[in-house]
Write a protein that holds these residues in place. Structure first.
Motif, PDB file in Angstrom:
ATOM      1  N   PHE A 136       9.290  -6.036 -20.086  1.00 27.43           N
ATOM      2  CA  PHE A 136       9.676  -5.824 -21.486  1.00 27.43           C
ATOM      3  C   PHE A 136       8.463  -5.319 -22.241  1.00 27.43           C
ATOM      4  CE2 PHE A 136      12.242  -9.426 -20.088  1.00 27.43           C
ATOM      5  CZ  PHE A 136      13.464  -9.256 -20.702  1.00 27.43           C
ATOM      6  N   HIS A 137       8.505  -4.088 -22.717  1.00 25.81           N
ATOM      7  CA  HIS A 137       7.420  -3.680 -23.597  1.00 25.81           C
ATOM      8  C   HIS A 137       7.662  -4.201 -25.014  1.00 25.81           C
ATOM      9  CE1 HIS A 137       6.282  -0.633 -20.380  1.00 25.81           C
ATOM     10  NE2 HIS A 137       5.327  -1.533 -20.454  1.00 25.81           N
ATOM     11  N   ASP A 138       8.902  -4.577 -25.284  1.00 26.92           N
ATOM     12  CA  ASP A 138       9.303  -5.169 -26.569  1.00 26.92           C
ATOM     13  C   ASP A 138       8.808  -6.630 -26.581  1.00 26.92           C
ATOM     14  OD1 ASP A 138      10.789  -6.522 -28.527  1.00 26.92           O
ATOM     15  OD2 ASP A 138      12.660  -5.477 -28.072  1.00 26.92           O
TER      16      ASP A 138
ATOM     17  N   ASN B 187      13.734  -1.392  -2.653  1.00 31.39           N
ATOM     18  CA  ASN B 187      13.534   0.060  -2.653  1.00 31.39           C
ATOM     19  C   ASN B 187      12.207   0.456  -2.017  1.00 31.39           C
ATOM     20  OD1 ASN B 187      15.951   0.655  -3.810  1.00 31.39           O
ATOM     21  ND2 ASN B 187      15.156   0.884  -5.884  1.00 31.39           N
ATOM     22  N   TYR B 188      11.186  -0.379  -2.215  1.00 31.20           N
ATOM     23  CA  TYR B 188       9.877  -0.119  -1.599  1.00 31.20           C
ATOM     24  C   TYR B 188       9.649  -1.167  -0.522  1.00 31.20           C
ATOM     25  CZ  TYR B 188       8.184   3.042  -5.334  1.00 31.20           C
ATOM     26  OH  TYR B 188       7.995   4.081  -6.205  1.00 31.20           O
ATOM     27  N   ARG B 189       9.070  -0.725   0.587  1.00 35.86           N
ATOM     28  CA  ARG B 189       8.811  -1.623   1.702  1.00 35.86           C
ATOM     29  C   ARG B 189       7.463  -2.332   1.498  1.00 35.86           C
ATOM     30  NH1 ARG B 189      10.840  -2.590   6.555  1.00 35.86           N
ATOM     31  NH2 ARG B 189      12.628  -1.219   6.631  1.00 35.86           N
TER      32      ARG B 189
ATOM     33  N   VAL C  81      -4.833   6.148   1.457  1.00 38.25           N
ATOM     34  CA  VAL C  81      -4.104   4.888   1.322  1.00 38.25           C
ATOM     35  C   VAL C  81      -4.490   4.221   0.000  1.00 38.25           C
ATOM     36  CG1 VAL C  81      -3.742   2.583   2.303  1.00 38.25           C
ATOM     37  CG2 VAL C  81      -3.938   4.571   3.811  1.00 38.25           C
ATOM     38  N   LEU C  82      -3.447   3.939  -0.796  1.00 36.25           N
ATOM     39  CA  LEU C  82      -3.645   3.323  -2.107  1.00 36.25           C
ATOM     40  C   LEU C  82      -3.205   1.868  -2.008  1.00 36.25           C
ATOM     41  CD1 LEU C  82      -4.416   4.859  -4.733  1.00 36.25           C
ATOM     42  CD2 LEU C  82      -1.978   4.906  -5.276  1.00 36.25           C
ATOM     43  N   ARG C  83      -4.149   0.949  -2.248  1.00 36.20           N
ATOM     44  CA  ARG C  83      -3.760  -0.474  -2.226  1.00 36.20           C
ATOM     45  C   ARG C  83      -3.381  -0.870  -3.647  1.00 36.20           C
ATOM     46  NH1 ARG C  83      -8.919  -2.751  -0.834  1.00 36.20           N
ATOM     47  NH2 ARG C  83      -8.051  -4.786  -0.370  1.00 36.20           N
ATOM     48  N   VAL C  84      -2.175  -1.315  -3.823  1.00 39.61           N
ATOM     49  CA  VAL C  84      -1.680  -1.570  -5.187  1.00 39.61           C
ATOM     50  C   VAL C  84      -1.553  -3.067  -5.473  1.00 39.61           C
ATOM     51  CG1 VAL C  84       0.214  -1.132  -6.797  1.00 39.61           C
ATOM     52  CG2 VAL C  84      -0.475   0.642  -5.204  1.00 39.61           C
ATOM     53  N   ILE C  85      -0.994  -3.796  -4.515  1.00 38.69           N
ATOM     54  CA  ILE C  85      -0.754  -5.230  -4.728  1.00 38.69           C
ATOM     55  C   ILE C  85      -1.270  -5.988  -3.506  1.00 38.69           C
ATOM     56  CG2 ILE C  85       1.069  -6.996  -4.870  1.00 38.69           C
ATOM     57  CD1 ILE C  85       2.746  -4.936  -6.419  1.00 38.69           C
TER      58      ILE C  85
ATOM     59  N   GLY D 219       0.947  -6.665 -17.806  1.00 36.40           N
ATOM     60  CA  GLY D 219      -0.226  -6.000 -17.218  1.00 36.40           C
ATOM     61  C   GLY D 219      -0.251  -4.558 -17.663  1.00 36.40           C
ATOM     62  N   ALA D 220      -1.453  -3.997 -17.642  1.00 39.65           N
ATOM     63  CA  ALA D 220      -1.644  -2.637 -18.132  1.00 39.65           C
ATOM     64  C   ALA D 220      -0.812  -1.642 -17.339  1.00 39.65           C
ATOM     65  CB  ALA D 220      -3.116  -2.279 -18.018  1.00 39.65           C
ATOM     66  N   SER D 221      -0.645  -0.478 -17.902  1.00 43.27           N
ATOM     67  CA  SER D 221       0.047   0.607 -17.213  1.00 43.27           C
ATOM     68  C   SER D 221      -0.649   0.871 -15.876  1.00 43.27           C
ATOM     69  CB  SER D 221      -0.025   1.845 -18.112  1.00 43.27           C
ATOM     70  OG  SER D 221       0.519   2.934 -17.440  1.00 43.27           O
ATOM     71  N   GLY D 222       0.132   0.940 -14.830  1.00 42.88           N
ATOM     72  CA  GLY D 222      -0.433   1.175 -13.499  1.00 42.88           C
ATOM     73  C   GLY D 222      -0.793  -0.098 -12.753  1.00 42.88           C
ATOM     74  N   ALA D 223      -0.579  -1.258 -13.379  1.00 46.90           N
ATOM     75  CA  ALA D 223      -0.937  -2.527 -12.728  1.00 46.90           C
ATOM     76  C   ALA D 223      -0.026  -2.829 -11.540  1.00 46.90           C
ATOM     77  CB  ALA D 223      -0.869  -3.668 -13.737  1.00 46.90           C
ATOM     78  N   GLY D 224       1.189  -2.300 -11.574  1.00 47.04           N
ATOM     79  CA  GLY D 224       2.085  -2.511 -10.436  1.00 47.04           C
ATOM     80  C   GLY D 224       3.386  -3.238 -10.770  1.00 47.04           C
ATOM     81  N   LYS D 225       3.758  -3.283 -12.052  1.00 42.15           N
ATOM     82  CA  LYS D 225       4.985  -3.995 -12.456  1.00 42.15           C
ATOM     83  C   LYS D 225       6.227  -3.366 -11.812  1.00 42.15           C
ATOM     84  CE  LYS D 225       4.055  -3.070 -16.808  1.00 42.15           C
ATOM     85  NZ  LYS D 225       2.741  -2.381 -16.638  1.00 42.15           N
ATOM     86  N   SER D 226       6.331  -2.035 -11.960  1.00 44.30           N
ATOM     87  CA  SER D 226       7.515  -1.357 -11.406  1.00 44.30           C
ATOM     88  C   SER D 226       7.517  -1.448  -9.889  1.00 44.30           C
ATOM     89  CB  SER D 226       7.546   0.110 -11.808  1.00 44.30           C
ATOM     90  OG  SER D 226       7.442   0.220 -13.189  1.00 44.30           O
ATOM     91  N   THR D 227       6.339  -1.318  -9.294  1.00 45.22           N
ATOM     92  CA  THR D 227       6.246  -1.396  -7.834  1.00 45.22           C
ATOM     93  C   THR D 227       6.766  -2.752  -7.359  1.00 45.22           C
ATOM     94  OG1 THR D 227       4.378   0.117  -7.826  1.00 45.22           O
ATOM     95  CG2 THR D 227       4.610  -1.312  -5.905  1.00 45.22           C
ATOM     96  N   LEU D 228       6.355  -3.812  -8.031  1.00 46.65           N
ATOM     97  CA  LEU D 228       6.791  -5.160  -7.640  1.00 46.65           C
ATOM     98  C   LEU D 228       8.313  -5.301  -7.786  1.00 46.65           C
ATOM     99  CD1 LEU D 228       5.934  -7.907  -6.637  1.00 46.65           C
ATOM    100  CD2 LEU D 228       5.347  -8.560  -8.974  1.00 46.65           C
TER     101      LEU D 228
ATOM    102  N   THR E 264       0.865  -1.186   0.000  1.00 46.06           N
ATOM    103  CA  THR E 264       0.000   0.000   0.000  1.00 46.06           C
ATOM    104  C   THR E 264       0.898   1.232   0.000  1.00 46.06           C
ATOM    105  OG1 THR E 264      -0.039  -0.033   2.413  1.00 46.06           O
ATOM    106  CG2 THR E 264      -1.911  -1.060   1.322  1.00 46.06           C
ATOM    107  N   PHE E 265       0.419   2.283  -0.611  1.00 43.92           N
ATOM    108  CA  PHE E 265       1.113   3.576  -0.535  1.00 43.92           C
ATOM    109  C   PHE E 265       0.244   4.510   0.304  1.00 43.92           C
ATOM    110  CE2 PHE E 265       2.813   2.110  -4.674  1.00 43.92           C
ATOM    111  CZ  PHE E 265       4.173   2.235  -4.401  1.00 43.92           C
ATOM    112  N   THR E 266       0.855   5.194   1.235  1.00 41.79           N
ATOM    113  CA  THR E 266       0.125   6.205   2.008  1.00 41.79           C
ATOM    114  C   THR E 266       0.548   7.573   1.491  1.00 41.79           C
ATOM    115  OG1 THR E 266       0.163   4.728   3.883  1.00 41.79           O
ATOM    116  CG2 THR E 266      -0.407   7.012   4.349  1.00 41.79           C
ATOM    117  N   LEU E 267      -0.415   8.322   0.996  1.00 44.30           N
ATOM    118  CA  LEU E 267      -0.108   9.620   0.400  1.00 44.30           C
ATOM    119  C   LEU E 267      -0.243  10.703   1.472  1.00 44.30           C
ATOM    120  CD1 LEU E 267      -2.078   9.050  -2.928  1.00 44.30           C
ATOM    121  CD2 LEU E 267       0.321   8.525  -2.444  1.00 44.30           C
ATOM    122  N   HIS E 268       0.872  10.982   2.128  1.00 45.04           N
ATOM    123  CA  HIS E 268       0.853  11.903   3.275  1.00 45.04           C
ATOM    124  C   HIS E 268       0.470  13.319   2.879  1.00 45.04           C
ATOM    125  CE1 HIS E 268       2.421   8.827   5.900  1.00 45.04           C
ATOM    126  NE2 HIS E 268       3.302   8.523   4.960  1.00 45.04           N
TER     127      HIS E 268
END
Ligand code: ATP
Length: 227
Positions: A202-204, A57-59, A20-24, A41-50, A10-14
């Motif tokens: 890979f977008h390729d 880098n992310y807790r 609170v944004l639940r992502v995964i 998965g579509a843009s915003g699905a959470g690939k980079s977050t994972l 989850t991300f908390t947007l202080h």
């Protein structure tokens, strides 16, 4: 080699009233040595977050991320630094340039960090820079002033210098020309052949189809569908 169990984020947007944004939610994933798994998965699905969670880098909100037996979700910073030095590499499109260090040493550095003698490390670096078509006259210069594409290739050379048992690939072929794209795909194939476990974005599509054994659509870990 990489085991993800019941992982949530989850991300908390202080700065936005603590929204609170639940992502995964309840993500599971297992990658064996010699296997390459694509995150889709579509843009915003959470690939980079994972990917950022696996790299530490992310807790994580909860769950486990085991890389070579170390739980990144709970590890101390010191253990994560050691994991990144010895076990877990990250190849992205972007080089974080260290000022004034010659390109040859930028590429040799991950090997020096695990105790490889300087000449052996530089020899491996020369081989990679030559394969990635970085002109030899540039090897003694800092990559600070290199073109975007040259910096990207220096970064790829650096990412593949040490034979990490686990590798994260973030769009490693994006914006490369055909010849250099081919070199990167071969480097990935060689890493697989020596037993590296890899997770990549890979977008390729052709690159993904060629080097990846499986695809995991990250939207399956979206909270709405996780119940
Ligand atoms: N640091 C952050 N703070 C707040 N929200 C974030 C943060 N990073 C990502 N998010 C949110 O998490 C969700 C997933 O983003 P992410 O970047 O992981 O998606 P993606 O699948 O990699 O997308 P793309 O293909 O567009 O790169 C998005 O809704 C995004 O807004």
């Amino acid at each position: 080699m990489i085991e993800i169990e019941n992982l949530s984020k989850t991300f908390t947007l202080h700065n936005q009233g603590g929204a609170v944004l639940r992502v995964i939610e309840a993500a599971r994933l297992s990658v064996a040595p010699g296997e390459c798994v694509a995150l889709t998965g579509a843009s915003g699905a959470g690939k980079s977050t994972l990917m950022r969670m696996i790299y530490g880098n992310y807790r994580a909100a909860s769950g486990r991320i085991l890389v070579g037996g170390v739980d990144v979700a709970r590890a101390e910073p010191r253990a994560i630094i050691r994991l990144r030095r010895e076990t877990l590499g990250y190849v992205s499109q972007f080089l974080r340039v260290v000022p004034r260090v010659p390109t040859l040493d930028v590429v040799a550095e991950p090997l020096r960090a695990v105790g490889v003698p300087v000449e052996d490390a530089r020899e491996r670096a020369r081989g990679l820079l030559a394969r990635l078509n970085i002109p030899e006259r540039l090897w003694s210069l800092s990559p600070t002033t290199f073109s975007g594409g040259e910096q990207q290739r220096v970064n790829i050379a650096r990412g593949f210098a040490h034979p990490y048992p686990a590798l994260l690939l973030d769009e490693p072929t994006a914006s490369l020309d055909t010849a250099n794209r081919e070199v990167v795909l071969r480097l990935i194939e060689e890493a697989k052949a020596r037993g590296a476990a890899m997770i990549g974005i890979f977008h390729d599509e052709a690159a993904r189809a060629r080097v990846c054994d499986r695809e995991i659509d990250v939207s399956r870990f979206a909270p709405a569908r996780a119940a």
